[in-house]
Design a protein around this motif. Structure first.
Motif, mmCIF file in Angstrom:
data_model
loop_
_atom_site.group_PDB
_atom_site.id
_atom_site.type_symbol
_atom_site.label_atom_id
_atom_site.label_comp_id
_atom_site.label_asym_id
_atom_site.label_seq_id
_atom_site.Cartn_x
_atom_site.Cartn_y
_atom_site.Cartn_z
ATOM 1 N N THR A 1 30.581 39.297 51.617
ATOM 2 C CA THR A 1 30.823 40.699 51.965
ATOM 3 C C THR A 1 30.588 41.584 50.753
ATOM 4 O O THR A 1 30.731 41.144 49.611
ATOM 5 N N SER A 2 30.221 42.834 51.018
ATOM 6 C CA SER A 2 30.077 43.812 49.930
ATOM 7 C C SER A 2 31.217 44.816 49.974
ATOM 8 O O SER A 2 31.175 45.838 49.285
ATOM 9 N N ASP A 3 32.235 44.516 50.785
ATOM 10 C CA ASP A 3 33.415 45.377 50.830
ATOM 11 C C ASP A 3 34.159 45.236 49.502
ATOM 12 O O ASP A 3 34.650 44.151 49.180
ATOM 13 N N PRO A 4 34.264 46.306 48.706
ATOM 14 C CA PRO A 4 34.823 46.198 47.348
ATOM 15 C C PRO A 4 36.261 45.688 47.289
ATOM 16 O O PRO A 4 36.605 44.913 46.392
ATOM 17 N N PHE A 5 37.110 46.085 48.240
ATOM 18 C CA PHE A 5 38.516 45.668 48.177
ATOM 19 C C PHE A 5 38.658 44.176 48.448
ATOM 20 O O PHE A 5 39.412 43.482 47.771
ATOM 21 N N ILE A 6 37.924 43.674 49.421
ATOM 22 C CA ILE A 6 37.991 42.243 49.742
ATOM 23 C C ILE A 6 37.436 41.414 48.590
ATOM 24 O O ILE A 6 38.020 40.393 48.195
ATOM 25 N N VAL A 7 36.326 41.862 48.025
ATOM 26 C CA VAL A 7 35.717 41.145 46.902
ATOM 27 C C VAL A 7 36.670 41.122 45.710
ATOM 28 O O VAL A 7 36.906 40.076 45.103
ATOM 29 N N PHE A 8 37.247 42.277 45.389
ATOM 30 C CA PHE A 8 38.112 42.379 44.211
ATOM 31 C C PHE A 8 39.417 41.609 44.405
ATOM 32 O O PHE A 8 39.827 40.842 43.526
ATOM 33 N N SER A 9 40.075 41.795 45.544
ATOM 34 C CA SER A 9 41.380 41.149 45.763
ATOM 35 C C SER A 9 41.264 39.627 45.803
ATOM 36 O O SER A 9 42.100 38.917 45.226
ATOM 37 N N SER A 10 40.232 39.106 46.453
ATOM 38 C CA SER A 10 40.060 37.649 46.507
ATOM 39 C C SER A 10 39.757 37.094 45.117
ATOM 40 O O SER A 10 40.233 36.013 44.737
ATOM 41 N N ASN A 11 38.987 37.852 44.329
ATOM 42 C CA ASN A 11 38.677 37.465 42.953
ATOM 43 C C ASN A 11 39.930 37.421 42.096
ATOM 44 O O ASN A 11 40.162 36.454 41.358
ATOM 45 N N ILE A 12 40.752 38.451 42.203
ATOM 46 C CA ILE A 12 41.949 38.569 41.376
ATOM 47 C C ILE A 12 42.955 37.469 41.689
ATOM 48 O O ILE A 12 43.544 36.859 40.791
ATOM 49 N N PHE A 13 43.158 37.183 42.981
ATOM 50 C CA PHE A 13 44.111 36.134 43.337
ATOM 51 C C PHE A 13 43.640 34.767 42.838
ATOM 52 O O PHE A 13 44.455 33.930 42.432
ATOM 53 N N ALA A 14 42.329 34.537 42.872
ATOM 54 C CA ALA A 14 41.794 33.273 42.354
ATOM 55 C C ALA A 14 42.024 33.175 40.850
ATOM 56 O O ALA A 14 42.392 32.118 40.326
ATOM 57 N N ILE A 15 41.846 34.304 40.125
ATOM 58 C CA ILE A 15 42.045 34.325 38.678
ATOM 59 C C ILE A 15 43.517 34.119 38.338
ATOM 60 O O ILE A 15 43.868 33.383 37.411
ATOM 61 N N LEU A 16 44.407 34.776 39.107
ATOM 62 C CA LEU A 16 45.845 34.668 38.842
ATOM 63 C C LEU A 16 46.336 33.227 38.996
ATOM 64 O O LEU A 16 47.233 32.787 38.282
ATOM 65 N N GLY A 17 45.752 32.509 39.935
ATOM 66 C CA GLY A 17 46.163 31.130 40.155
ATOM 67 C C GLY A 17 45.517 30.150 39.197
ATOM 68 O O GLY A 17 45.888 28.968 39.154
ATOM 69 N N LEU A 18 44.547 30.656 38.413
ATOM 70 C CA LEU A 18 43.790 29.773 37.526
ATOM 71 C C LEU A 18 44.656 29.168 36.430
ATOM 72 O O LEU A 18 44.514 27.997 36.087
ATOM 73 N N ARG A 19 45.607 29.952 35.872
ATOM 74 C CA ARG A 19 46.441 29.452 34.771
ATOM 75 C C ARG A 19 47.279 28.252 35.193
ATOM 76 O O ARG A 19 47.230 27.194 34.569
ATOM 77 N N SER A 20 48.073 28.440 36.268
ATOM 78 C CA SER A 20 48.939 27.348 36.720
ATOM 79 C C SER A 20 48.102 26.158 37.178
ATOM 80 O O SER A 20 48.478 25.004 36.964
ATOM 81 N N MET A 21 46.928 26.438 37.769
ATOM 82 C CA MET A 21 46.050 25.362 38.213
ATOM 83 C C MET A 21 45.504 24.584 37.012
ATOM 84 O O MET A 21 45.335 23.370 37.080
ATOM 85 N N TYR A 22 45.258 25.308 35.910
ATOM 86 C CA TYR A 22 44.780 24.634 34.701
ATOM 87 C C TYR A 22 45.812 23.622 34.217
ATOM 88 O O TYR A 22 45.494 22.468 33.925
ATOM 89 N N PHE A 23 47.073 24.058 34.111
ATOM 90 C CA PHE A 23 48.126 23.163 33.629
ATOM 91 C C PHE A 23 48.400 22.033 34.626
ATOM 92 O O PHE A 23 48.803 20.949 34.238
#
Length: 313
Positions: A229-251
């Motif tokens: 999708t090129s919908d900016p809110f969907i692209v941004f929000s899905s990206n941000i949630f994936a990034i936020l979970g990256l730290r705990s997923m790393y550990f």
């Protein structure tokens, strides 16, 4: 605009509570703690799909692509899974960077915290310009699609001997030209004074290298989600949630990276699929359920094969 401001405010509140309450004192993140936080972030990420449905049902947000609420929900989940799967490679690189600069486990969370703040800003800019380019120049879709196929091809045939060495990277050399680098770590500080001269500690160097590597990974992940999708809110929000979970997923995964070595083939399959989807966008529109099913199945197969292969060793 109110929705965007509210979303960003909530994200920064989450991060402030994370650093100021739960991780106020540097400590080693245990596997149990990491698994709990991984579960929390994944649950919040999927729960947010309900918010997406609500926002698009009540027309609370600009909808430039005119998608329906149910379609917006599927696109968000699909985009989140894409970003999450492509983050796996990021975890491998982060592990190499921390090992190279001998960053104590006690201080790794701090480095990743500030790395995520930078990632939110850079991803936001890349998404903004990516959406603008696709909306302004339709041929950009083909360019992004070809780039994703090229990336998948490069991953498939990469040389196993080409190991990434952070200390030999261009970024490390550039940092050294602006500020002296010390191998001494001063607790959780990014800078320290030696003979009254400011020096960058390994924590700061690791942070900058991780930041730059995330920008390089974003060159793959942002076009990949723009295929959905090129919908900016969907692209941004899905990206941000994936990034936020990256730290705990790393550990959570840091000590089990070898166990999931075959996930790379899942990433190749996903990049190939979304690349083909972008190239065929004017000729055939893949159903939303097909994209979501293919991505979820690719990840599931990669995880199962990886576990079975590691158990037979």
């Amino acid at each position: 605009m109110i929705v965007w401001i509210s979303f960003l405010a909530i994200i920064f509140i989450f991060l402030a509570v994370d650093l100021g309450v739960f991780n106020k004192t540097p400590h080693v993140i245990s596997s149990k703690e990491a698994s709990i936080w991984t579960g929390v972030w994944v649950t919040l990420s999927f729960a947010f799909s309900g918010i997406v449905n609500l926002l698009y049902s009540n027309e609370c947000i600009a909808n430039p692509t005119g998608i329906k609420p149910s379609e917006a929900t599927i696109k968000y989940i699909t985009g989140y899974l894409i970003e999450l799967s492509l983050s796996i490679d990021n975890i491998f690189i982060i592990a190499v960077i921390f090992a190279s600069f001998k960053i104590s486990q006690k201080y790794q969370h701090r480095v990743l915290f500030w790395g995520i703040l930078g990632a939110i800003i850079f991803r936001g800019l890349m998404i903004f310009f990516g959406v603008v380019l696709i909306n302004k120049f339709s041929w950009m879709t083909y360019l992004f699609g070809a780039f994703l196929l090229f990336t998948a091809f490069k991953m498939l045939f990469k040389n196993e001997n080409d190991d990434f060495n952070p200390k030999e990277s261009f970024v490390y050399r550039i940092i050294g030209k602006f500020i002296p680098i010390t191998t001494h770590t001063e607790k959780e500080h990014f800078f320290t004074k030696i003979n009254n001269v400011n020096h960058a500690t390994p924590l700061f160097v690791a942070l900058i290298v991780i930041e730059v590597m995330d920008m390089l990974f974003a060159l793959d992940s942002v076009p990949a989600i723009l295929a959905i999708t090129s919908d900016p809110f969907i692209v941004f929000s899905s990206n941000i949630f994936a990034i936020l979970g990256l730290r705990s997923m790393y550990f959570f995964l840091a000590n089990m990276l070898e166990k999931f070595s075959h996930l790379e083939y899942s990433l190749i399959a996903i990049l190939t699929f979304v690349g083909i989807k972008m190239l065929l966008v004017e000729h055939y529109k893949f159903p939303e359920w097909m994209s979501l099913s293919f991505i979820a199945l690719s990840l599931l197969v990669g995880i199962i094969v990886s576990i079975k292969k590691s158990d037979t060793k």
